[in-house]
Design a protein around this motif. Sequence first.
Motif, PDB file in Angstrom:
ATOM      1  N   ASN A   1       0.826  -1.042   0.270  1.00 18.64           N
ATOM      2  CA  ASN A   1      -0.108  -0.021  -0.298  1.00 18.64           C
ATOM      3  C   ASN A   1       0.564   0.834   0.393  1.00 18.64           C
ATOM      4  O   ASN A   1       0.751   2.564   0.824  1.00 18.64           O
ATOM      5  CB  ASN A   1      -0.986  -0.343   0.945  1.00 18.64           C
ATOM      6  CG  ASN A   1      -2.063   1.182   1.410  1.00 18.64           C
ATOM      7  OD1 ASN A   1      -2.349   1.606  -0.184  1.00 18.64           O
ATOM      8  ND2 ASN A   1      -2.469   1.206   2.575  1.00 18.64           N
ATOM      9  N   GLY A   2       1.634   1.470  -0.844  1.00 17.14           N
ATOM     10  CA  GLY A   2       2.750   2.152  -0.716  1.00 17.14           C
ATOM     11  C   GLY A   2       4.029   2.199  -0.576  1.00 17.14           C
ATOM     12  O   GLY A   2       4.384   1.067  -0.092  1.00 17.14           O
ATOM     13  N   THR A   3       4.704   3.518  -0.028  1.00 16.10           N
ATOM     14  CA  THR A   3       6.443   3.425   0.100  1.00 16.10           C
ATOM     15  C   THR A   3       6.255   4.215   1.208  1.00 16.10           C
ATOM     16  O   THR A   3       5.577   5.520   1.604  1.00 16.10           O
ATOM     17  CB  THR A   3       6.795   3.171  -1.093  1.00 16.10           C
ATOM     18  OG1 THR A   3       6.748   4.477  -1.265  1.00 16.10           O
ATOM     19  CG2 THR A   3       6.658   2.723  -1.478  1.00 16.10           C
ATOM     20  N   THR A   4       7.045   4.036   2.141  1.00 15.80           N
ATOM     21  CA  THR A   4       7.358   5.298   3.274  1.00 15.80           C
ATOM     22  C   THR A   4       8.380   6.222   2.700  1.00 15.80           C
ATOM     23  O   THR A   4       8.474   6.525   1.605  1.00 15.80           O
ATOM     24  CB  THR A   4       7.948   4.924   5.093  1.00 15.80           C
ATOM     25  OG1 THR A   4       9.322   3.758   3.696  1.00 15.80           O
ATOM     26  CG2 THR A   4       7.091   3.277   5.184  1.00 15.80           C
ATOM     27  N   ASP A   5       8.563   7.200   3.287  1.00 13.20           N
ATOM     28  CA  ASP A   5       9.119   8.107   2.906  1.00 13.20           C
ATOM     29  C   ASP A   5      10.803   7.838   2.871  1.00 13.20           C
ATOM     30  O   ASP A   5      11.586   8.408   1.913  1.00 13.20           O
ATOM     31  CB  ASP A   5       9.490   9.320   4.381  1.00 13.20           C
ATOM     32  CG  ASP A   5       8.640  10.339   4.246  1.00 13.20           C
ATOM     33  OD1 ASP A   5       7.362  10.010   2.890  1.00 13.20           O
ATOM     34  OD2 ASP A   5       8.183  10.575   5.063  1.00 13.20           O
ATOM     35  N   ALA A   6      11.481   6.459   3.786  1.00 14.75           N
ATOM     36  CA  ALA A   6      12.304   5.547   3.586  1.00 14.75           C
ATOM     37  C   ALA A   6      12.820   5.080   2.614  1.00 14.75           C
ATOM     38  O   ALA A   6      13.863   4.427   2.209  1.00 14.75           O
ATOM     39  CB  ALA A   6      12.524   5.251   5.143  1.00 14.75           C
ATOM     40  N   GLY A   7      11.631   4.847   1.739  1.00 15.71           N
ATOM     41  CA  GLY A   7      11.925   4.342   0.598  1.00 15.71           C
ATOM     42  C   GLY A   7      11.136   2.454   1.058  1.00 15.71           C
ATOM     43  O   GLY A   7      11.000   1.475   0.508  1.00 15.71           O
TER      44      GLY A   7
END
Length: 74
Positions: free
Chosen positions: A18-24
Amino acid sequence: MATQRTNITTSLKIKVENGTTDAGAVKYATRTFSSINPEISDEDLLAVGQGLAALQSHDVGDIQRAENATLVTA
């Protein structure tokens, strides 16, 4: 004293990307299907999970079986 399991409930959980975090790192959302017959075999539950996973628009991370039970003294 003996311990007995009662009130066993089973659910099927499908983790989807469901997407990625800011860290990838990949984020996951969980789709939960409750009130599954606790007598279902792991193989049959996996087959159901794979069928439902094929309907998802997101990539599937895991298919999980979750069980809850109440423990009482017999």
